[in-house]
Structures are given as structure tokens and as C-alpha cells.
Design a protein around this motif. Structure first.
Motif, PDB file in Angstrom:
ATOM      1  N   SER A  30       0.590  -1.679   0.059  1.00 25.99           N
ATOM      2  CA  SER A  30      -0.050   0.246  -0.071  1.00 25.99           C
ATOM      3  C   SER A  30       0.212   1.705   0.096  1.00 25.99           C
ATOM      4  CB  SER A  30      -1.087  -0.010   1.452  1.00 25.99           C
ATOM      5  OG  SER A  30      -0.223   0.623   2.427  1.00 25.99           O
ATOM      6  N   ALA A  31       1.808   0.894   0.300  1.00 27.31           N
ATOM      7  CA  ALA A  31       2.252   2.285   0.144  1.00 27.31           C
ATOM      8  C   ALA A  31       4.019   1.722  -1.066  1.00 27.31           C
ATOM      9  CB  ALA A  31       3.615   2.573   1.424  1.00 27.31           C
ATOM     10  N   ASP A  32       4.028   1.302  -2.105  1.00 30.71           N
ATOM     11  CA  ASP A  32       4.556   1.807  -2.781  1.00 30.71           C
ATOM     12  C   ASP A  32       4.620   2.382  -3.622  1.00 30.71           C
ATOM     13  OD1 ASP A  32       5.840  -1.218  -2.173  1.00 30.71           O
ATOM     14  OD2 ASP A  32       4.929  -2.569  -3.744  1.00 30.71           O
ATOM     15  N   GLY A  33       3.846   3.000  -3.587  1.00 28.73           N
ATOM     16  CA  GLY A  33       3.869   3.835  -4.232  1.00 28.73           C
ATOM     17  C   GLY A  33       2.376   4.482  -5.769  1.00 28.73           C
ATOM     18  N   TYR A  34       1.581   2.807  -5.829  1.00 30.52           N
ATOM     19  CA  TYR A  34       0.891   3.174  -6.673  1.00 30.52           C
ATOM     20  C   TYR A  34      -0.114   4.228  -6.037  1.00 30.52           C
ATOM     21  CZ  TYR A  34       3.038  -0.434  -8.520  1.00 30.52           C
ATOM     22  OH  TYR A  34       4.209  -1.066  -8.715  1.00 30.52           O
ATOM     23  N   PHE A  35      -0.199   3.876  -4.561  1.00 28.95           N
ATOM     24  CA  PHE A  35      -1.819   4.618  -3.707  1.00 28.95           C
ATOM     25  C   PHE A  35      -1.903   6.065  -3.856  1.00 28.95           C
ATOM     26  CE2 PHE A  35      -1.951   6.705   0.597  1.00 28.95           C
ATOM     27  CZ  PHE A  35      -3.443   6.144   0.528  1.00 28.95           C
ATOM     28  N   TYR A  36      -0.445   6.591  -3.973  1.00 30.17           N
ATOM     29  CA  TYR A  36      -0.183   8.151  -3.651  1.00 30.17           C
ATOM     30  C   TYR A  36      -0.439   8.772  -5.364  1.00 30.17           C
ATOM     31  CZ  TYR A  36       2.697   5.966   0.133  1.00 30.17           C
ATOM     32  OH  TYR A  36       3.271   5.858   0.932  1.00 30.17           O
ATOM     33  N   VAL A  37      -0.208   8.195  -6.298  1.00 28.57           N
ATOM     34  CA  VAL A  37      -0.610   8.487  -7.543  1.00 28.57           C
ATOM     35  C   VAL A  37      -2.302   8.673  -7.840  1.00 28.57           C
ATOM     36  CG1 VAL A  37      -0.955   8.001 -10.128  1.00 28.57           C
ATOM     37  CG2 VAL A  37       1.075   7.691  -8.803  1.00 28.57           C
ATOM     38  N   LEU A  38      -3.026   7.548  -7.158  1.00 34.23           N
ATOM     39  CA  LEU A  38      -4.531   7.875  -7.504  1.00 34.23           C
ATOM     40  C   LEU A  38      -4.689   8.720  -6.866  1.00 34.23           C
ATOM     41  CD1 LEU A  38      -5.056   3.311  -6.618  1.00 34.23           C
ATOM     42  CD2 LEU A  38      -5.323   5.199  -8.857  1.00 34.23           C
ATOM     43  N   LEU A  39      -3.965   9.067  -4.961  1.00 37.49           N
ATOM     44  CA  LEU A  39      -4.274  10.286  -4.332  1.00 37.49           C
ATOM     45  C   LEU A  39      -4.475  11.483  -4.643  1.00 37.49           C
ATOM     46  CD1 LEU A  39      -5.140  10.965  -1.203  1.00 37.49           C
ATOM     47  CD2 LEU A  39      -2.889  11.077  -0.872  1.00 37.49           C
ATOM     48  N   GLY A  40      -3.095  11.231  -5.890  1.00 43.80           N
ATOM     49  CA  GLY A  40      -3.197  12.618  -6.627  1.00 43.80           C
ATOM     50  C   GLY A  40      -3.946  12.299  -7.824  1.00 43.80           C
ATOM     51  N   ILE A  41      -5.047  11.515  -8.530  1.00 42.44           N
ATOM     52  CA  ILE A  41      -5.987  11.530  -9.407  1.00 42.44           C
ATOM     53  C   ILE A  41      -7.142  12.086  -8.797  1.00 42.44           C
ATOM     54  CG2 ILE A  41      -6.619  10.510 -11.146  1.00 42.44           C
ATOM     55  CD1 ILE A  41      -4.327   8.995 -11.198  1.00 42.44           C
ATOM     56  N   TYR A  42      -7.315  11.791  -6.994  1.00 46.19           N
ATOM     57  CA  TYR A  42      -8.658  12.135  -6.911  1.00 46.19           C
ATOM     58  C   TYR A  42      -8.496  13.525  -6.365  1.00 46.19           C
ATOM     59  CZ  TYR A  42     -12.066  12.218  -3.163  1.00 46.19           C
ATOM     60  OH  TYR A  42     -12.732  12.871  -2.259  1.00 46.19           O
ATOM     61  N   LEU A  43      -7.308  14.218  -5.705  1.00 49.91           N
ATOM     62  CA  LEU A  43      -7.324  15.184  -5.056  1.00 49.91           C
ATOM     63  C   LEU A  43      -7.871  16.321  -5.859  1.00 49.91           C
ATOM     64  CD1 LEU A  43      -3.897  15.260  -2.787  1.00 49.91           C
ATOM     65  CD2 LEU A  43      -6.945  15.049  -2.798  1.00 49.91           C
ATOM     66  N   LEU A  44      -7.096  15.871  -8.184  1.00 50.46           N
ATOM     67  CA  LEU A  44      -7.451  16.673  -8.972  1.00 50.46           C
ATOM     68  C   LEU A  44      -8.678  16.652  -9.548  1.00 50.46           C
ATOM     69  CD1 LEU A  44      -4.044  16.586 -10.776  1.00 50.46           C
ATOM     70  CD2 LEU A  44      -5.083  18.525  -9.784  1.00 50.46           C
ATOM     71  N   TYR A  45      -9.121  14.949  -9.223  1.00 47.85           N
ATOM     72  CA  TYR A  45     -10.459  15.540 -10.240  1.00 47.85           C
ATOM     73  C   TYR A  45     -11.834  15.783  -8.791  1.00 47.85           C
ATOM     74  CZ  TYR A  45     -14.779  12.731 -11.078  1.00 47.85           C
ATOM     75  OH  TYR A  45     -16.205  12.629 -11.452  1.00 47.85           O
ATOM     76  N   SER A  46     -11.173  16.034  -7.987  1.00 50.84           N
ATOM     77  CA  SER A  46     -12.191  16.977  -6.981  1.00 50.84           C
ATOM     78  C   SER A  46     -12.260  18.402  -6.203  1.00 50.84           C
ATOM     79  CB  SER A  46     -12.485  15.554  -5.190  1.00 50.84           C
ATOM     80  OG  SER A  46     -11.239  15.428  -4.735  1.00 50.84           O
ATOM     81  N   SER A  47     -10.974  18.335  -6.751  1.00 48.54           N
ATOM     82  CA  SER A  47     -10.920  20.110  -7.376  1.00 48.54           C
ATOM     83  C   SER A  47     -10.094  20.224  -6.125  1.00 48.54           C
ATOM     84  CB  SER A  47     -12.142  20.919  -7.770  1.00 48.54           C
ATOM     85  OG  SER A  47     -12.644  20.656  -8.982  1.00 48.54           O
TER      86      SER A  47
END
Length: 177
Positions: free
Chosen positions: A47-64
Motif C-alpha cells: 500500500s506504500a509502494d507508490g501506486y496509492f499516492y498516484v491514485l491519491l493525486g488523481i483523486y485530489l485533482l478530480y475532486s478539485s
């Protein structure tokens, strides 16, 4: 004469930390014999390999949530620079590379162990996201602690690697906030 004394004190301190690391690693490795714990640790570590952080970034951008996205991005840039510099400056071998007969449960992503990048990133996320969403802070820090412990149980880090990683991630999070 003062320089020689300081060098001797530093060498003794490093040896004492290494002895403590070996002792704690042996104690924590006892959990590795439980297959369920090892499997759980693999998932937590993943869960801390990095994929989660990319998804988090996408979510933050998507949710403005641009301000939080910018904050987390800046924090990661600073943390990764310090992390890579430290990793290549200290060049501390991983447990499997310096303890005879020691086997890790997973293959590490890079050669050196100090500081733990997984732990550093997890504490960075716990600190930055936890301030913006206080209701998530306890669960995020619990996850970050488990990331650090999982890295030790899986045998890819010494305890001091994860302590240094936690300090790095938390410090950068506090600095950017």
C-alpha cells in the motif's frame, strides 16, 4: 585531539545503534513465523509502494482539491530529494546483505536501507492529509506505523531505518504545512 575524540564517539554511537538494531530486528522477526502476519505485512507494505499516492493525486485533482494537491506534491518533491540524497550518502546495506543467513520475505526495490522510503512517504501522507482531514488522522498514522513495522517484519529494513523514515516524512509534512 578533539577531532579524534569526536570521531571515536561517533563510531561508538553508530556501533551501539547497530547493536540495538540487530537486537530489535531479531525480536521483531519472530512475528515473521506467523504466515498471516507476514501476508498482512506484504499488503501493508504494498500500500506504500507508490501506486496509492498516484491514485491519491488523481483523486485530489478530480475532486478539485488543488491546494491540497499542490501541498502534497511539494512535500513529496522535498521528501524524495532528501530521501534519495540520504540513501546514497549513507549507503547502509539491508539486513539480508549484512547478516549471515538472513532472508527477507520480499525483494526490496533498491539496494540501500537508510532511511526507509516507504515509511517516510507514509508519514508524509499521514501528516499532510491528516491535517486537512482530522477525522482521518488517527487511521492514517496507524497505517504509517504499520508500514514501518511491516518493512522490519518483512526483513528489508532495520528499526532505525524506519524511525529515520518516519522522522523525515513527519518533518517534511510539518515544514510544508
Amino acid at each position: 585531539m578533539s577531532y579524534v575524540y569526536q570521531e571515536n564517539v561517533l563510531a561508538k554511537t553508530v556501533k551501539a545503534i547497530h547493536r540495538l538494531d540487530l537486537h530489535l530486528l531479531a525480536k521483531i522477526q519472530q512475528f515473521k513465523s506467523h504466515n498471516l502476519i507476514t501476508r498482512y505485512c506484504r499488503y501493508i507494505s504494498f500500500s506504500a509502494d507508490g501506486y496509492f499516492y498516484v491514485l491519491l493525486g488523481i483523486y485530489l485533482l478530480y475532486s478539485s482539491q488543488y491546494e491540497l494537491f499542490n501541498l502534497v506534491s511539494l512535500a513529496f518533491i522535498i521528501e524524495r530529494i532528501i530521501y534519495f540524497t540520504s540513501k546514497n550518502l549513507f549507503k547502509r546495506n539491508r539486513p539480508a546483505d549484512c547478516i549471515d543467513g538472513f532472508c527477507s520475505s520480499i525483494i526490496p526495490q533498491d539496494k540501500f536501507s537508510f532511511p526507509s522510503g516507504h515509511t517516510s512517504a507514509a508519514f508524509l501522507i499521514a501528516g499532510t492529509i491528516g491535517i486537512w482531514y482530522p477525522s482521518l488522522m488517527a487511521i492514517l498514522y496507524l497505517w504509517a506505523v504499520w508500514v514501518g513495522l511491516s518493512r522490519i517484519i518483512l526483513g528489508v529494513h532495520f528499526p532505525s531505518d524506519t524511525v529515520a523514515g518516519a522522522a523525515l516524512g513527519a518533518s517534511v509534512a510539518a515544514m510544508v504545512l
